[in-house]
Scaffold this motif. Structure first.
Motif, PDB file in Angstrom:
ATOM      1  N   THR A   1      38.093  46.332  20.383  1.00  0.00           N
ATOM      2  CA  THR A   1      38.652  46.444  21.443  1.00  0.00           C
ATOM      3  C   THR A   1      37.625  46.048  23.351  1.00  0.00           C
ATOM      4  O   THR A   1      36.675  45.345  22.730  1.00  0.00           O
ATOM      5  CB  THR A   1      38.946  47.457  22.001  1.00  0.00           C
ATOM      6  OG1 THR A   1      37.979  48.650  22.055  1.00  0.00           O
ATOM      7  CG2 THR A   1      39.506  48.471  20.983  1.00  0.00           C
ATOM      8  N   VAL A   2      37.726  46.072  23.964  1.00  0.00           N
ATOM      9  CA  VAL A   2      38.018  45.249  25.398  1.00  0.00           C
ATOM     10  C   VAL A   2      36.880  46.947  25.461  1.00  0.00           C
ATOM     11  O   VAL A   2      35.460  46.392  26.242  1.00  0.00           O
ATOM     12  CB  VAL A   2      38.951  45.174  26.067  1.00  0.00           C
ATOM     13  CG1 VAL A   2      38.048  45.390  27.958  1.00  0.00           C
ATOM     14  CG2 VAL A   2      39.327  44.158  26.727  1.00  0.00           C
ATOM     15  N   MET A   3      36.683  48.001  25.603  1.00  0.00           N
ATOM     16  CA  MET A   3      35.941  48.995  25.296  1.00  0.00           C
ATOM     17  C   MET A   3      34.704  48.672  24.462  1.00  0.00           C
ATOM     18  O   MET A   3      33.491  49.634  24.758  1.00  0.00           O
ATOM     19  CB  MET A   3      36.677  49.809  25.913  1.00  0.00           C
ATOM     20  CG  MET A   3      38.022  50.174  26.592  1.00  0.00           C
ATOM     21  SD  MET A   3      37.426  50.862  28.288  1.00  0.00           S
ATOM     22  CE  MET A   3      36.150  52.147  28.559  1.00  0.00           C
TER      23      MET A   3
ATOM     24  N   LEU B   1      33.330  46.291  23.465  1.00  0.00           N
ATOM     25  CA  LEU B   1      32.676  45.296  24.224  1.00  0.00           C
ATOM     26  C   LEU B   1      31.916  45.016  25.307  1.00  0.00           C
ATOM     27  O   LEU B   1      31.521  45.083  26.264  1.00  0.00           O
ATOM     28  CB  LEU B   1      33.576  44.027  23.850  1.00  0.00           C
ATOM     29  CG  LEU B   1      34.080  42.996  23.056  1.00  0.00           C
ATOM     30  CD1 LEU B   1      35.484  42.380  23.103  1.00  0.00           C
ATOM     31  CD2 LEU B   1      33.247  42.995  22.365  1.00  0.00           C
ATOM     32  N   ILE B   2      32.291  45.785  26.898  1.00  0.00           N
ATOM     33  CA  ILE B   2      32.282  46.160  27.813  1.00  0.00           C
ATOM     34  C   ILE B   2      31.013  47.634  27.580  1.00  0.00           C
ATOM     35  O   ILE B   2      29.488  47.405  27.901  1.00  0.00           O
ATOM     36  CB  ILE B   2      32.990  47.415  28.850  1.00  0.00           C
ATOM     37  CG1 ILE B   2      34.127  46.069  28.994  1.00  0.00           C
ATOM     38  CG2 ILE B   2      32.663  48.069  29.397  1.00  0.00           C
ATOM     39  CD1 ILE B   2      34.997  46.555  29.884  1.00  0.00           C
TER      40      ILE B   2
ATOM     41  N   TYR C   1      30.588  54.589  32.078  1.00  0.00           N
ATOM     42  CA  TYR C   1      30.738  53.831  30.922  1.00  0.00           C
ATOM     43  C   TYR C   1      31.548  54.479  30.110  1.00  0.00           C
ATOM     44  O   TYR C   1      32.616  54.391  30.065  1.00  0.00           O
ATOM     45  CB  TYR C   1      29.516  52.623  30.431  1.00  0.00           C
ATOM     46  CG  TYR C   1      30.997  52.807  28.989  1.00  0.00           C
ATOM     47  CD1 TYR C   1      32.313  51.925  28.754  1.00  0.00           C
ATOM     48  CD2 TYR C   1      30.726  53.142  27.720  1.00  0.00           C
ATOM     49  CE1 TYR C   1      32.116  51.496  27.314  1.00  0.00           C
ATOM     50  CE2 TYR C   1      30.831  52.477  26.446  1.00  0.00           C
ATOM     51  CZ  TYR C   1      31.666  52.285  26.772  1.00  0.00           C
ATOM     52  OH  TYR C   1      33.046  51.558  25.176  1.00  0.00           O
TER      53      TYR C   1
ATOM     54  N   TYR D   1      35.340  55.456  29.467  1.00  0.00           N
ATOM     55  CA  TYR D   1      35.722  55.317  28.212  1.00  0.00           C
ATOM     56  C   TYR D   1      36.448  56.971  28.061  1.00  0.00           C
ATOM     57  O   TYR D   1      37.441  57.395  26.949  1.00  0.00           O
ATOM     58  CB  TYR D   1      34.516  55.557  27.665  1.00  0.00           C
ATOM     59  CG  TYR D   1      34.727  55.460  25.410  1.00  0.00           C
ATOM     60  CD1 TYR D   1      35.063  53.832  25.333  1.00  0.00           C
ATOM     61  CD2 TYR D   1      35.330  56.552  24.371  1.00  0.00           C
ATOM     62  CE1 TYR D   1      35.214  53.261  24.030  1.00  0.00           C
ATOM     63  CE2 TYR D   1      36.169  56.351  23.843  1.00  0.00           C
ATOM     64  CZ  TYR D   1      35.718  54.745  23.416  1.00  0.00           C
ATOM     65  OH  TYR D   1      36.050  54.496  21.756  1.00  0.00           O
TER      66      TYR D   1
ATOM     67  N   TYR E   1      39.691  57.255  29.752  1.00  0.00           N
ATOM     68  CA  TYR E   1      41.410  56.015  29.119  1.00  0.00           C
ATOM     69  C   TYR E   1      41.257  56.403  27.390  1.00  0.00           C
ATOM     70  O   TYR E   1      42.752  56.983  27.366  1.00  0.00           O
ATOM     71  CB  TYR E   1      40.359  54.460  28.579  1.00  0.00           C
ATOM     72  CG  TYR E   1      40.795  53.650  27.974  1.00  0.00           C
ATOM     73  CD1 TYR E   1      42.371  53.485  28.374  1.00  0.00           C
ATOM     74  CD2 TYR E   1      40.369  53.769  26.665  1.00  0.00           C
ATOM     75  CE1 TYR E   1      42.552  52.436  27.629  1.00  0.00           C
ATOM     76  CE2 TYR E   1      41.481  52.951  26.068  1.00  0.00           C
ATOM     77  CZ  TYR E   1      42.156  51.899  26.084  1.00  0.00           C
ATOM     78  OH  TYR E   1      43.418  50.982  25.922  1.00  0.00           O
TER      79      TYR E   1
ATOM     80  N   GLU F   1      34.475  53.700  18.100  1.00  0.00           N
ATOM     81  CA  GLU F   1      35.779  52.985  17.115  1.00  0.00           C
ATOM     82  C   GLU F   1      36.592  53.226  15.764  1.00  0.00           C
ATOM     83  O   GLU F   1      37.714  52.785  15.749  1.00  0.00           O
ATOM     84  CB  GLU F   1      35.251  51.404  17.571  1.00  0.00           C
ATOM     85  CG  GLU F   1      34.871  50.851  19.249  1.00  0.00           C
ATOM     86  CD  GLU F   1      36.175  50.723  20.018  1.00  0.00           C
ATOM     87  OE1 GLU F   1      37.349  49.867  19.618  1.00  0.00           O
ATOM     88  OE2 GLU F   1      36.537  51.418  20.576  1.00  0.00           O
TER      89      GLU F   1
END
Length: 121
Positions: A2-4, A6-7, A43, A47, A50, A113
């Motif tokens: 997911t983008v989260m 990767l960030i 971050y 997270y 989200y 994840e």
């Protein structure tokens, strides 16, 4: 992936590198190391928000909810705890200890994840 995730990987890696460099060049906690802890904390807050919005909207997680939120709460406490410790122990090694936050949080978001989506990335 997911983008989260990767960030989070990028933020954690950047923090580790900054803290390692500061361990080599500073004999006390570096502002850049402390800022990198702040970025990890920011971050993790994003997270958590989200994840909360996603679950409130009806999406489910594959694993146990208590385990998922336990990881998030624990991860949120790490940068704060290490920051306090670094302010008490004002030596070169504070920077090195701060670097471990990035490594540990990376492992924790990897596990988040897995719990969230039900499989390894």
């Amino acid at each position: 992936m997911t983008v989260m995730f990767l960030i989070g990987t990028l933020v954690c890696a950047l923090s580790v590198v900054v803290c390692w460099v500061m361990t080599a060049v500073r004999d006390h906690p570096a502002d850049s190391s402390i800022i990198s802890l702040g970025l990890i904390e920011l971050y993790l807050i994003v997270y958590a928000v989200y994840a909360g919005i996603r679950q409130a909207a009806g999406a489910s997680i594959t694993g146990e909810a208590w385990e998922f939120w336990g990881y998030i709460v624990t991860a949120l406490m790490l940068p704060v705890g290490v920051f306090v410790w670094a302010m008490i122990d004002k030596t070169r090694w504070s920077n090195l200890v701060m670097s471990f936050v990035g490594l540990v949080v990376f492992v924790m978001i990897y596990r988040l994840e897995e719990i969230w989506w039900g499989s390894a990335l």
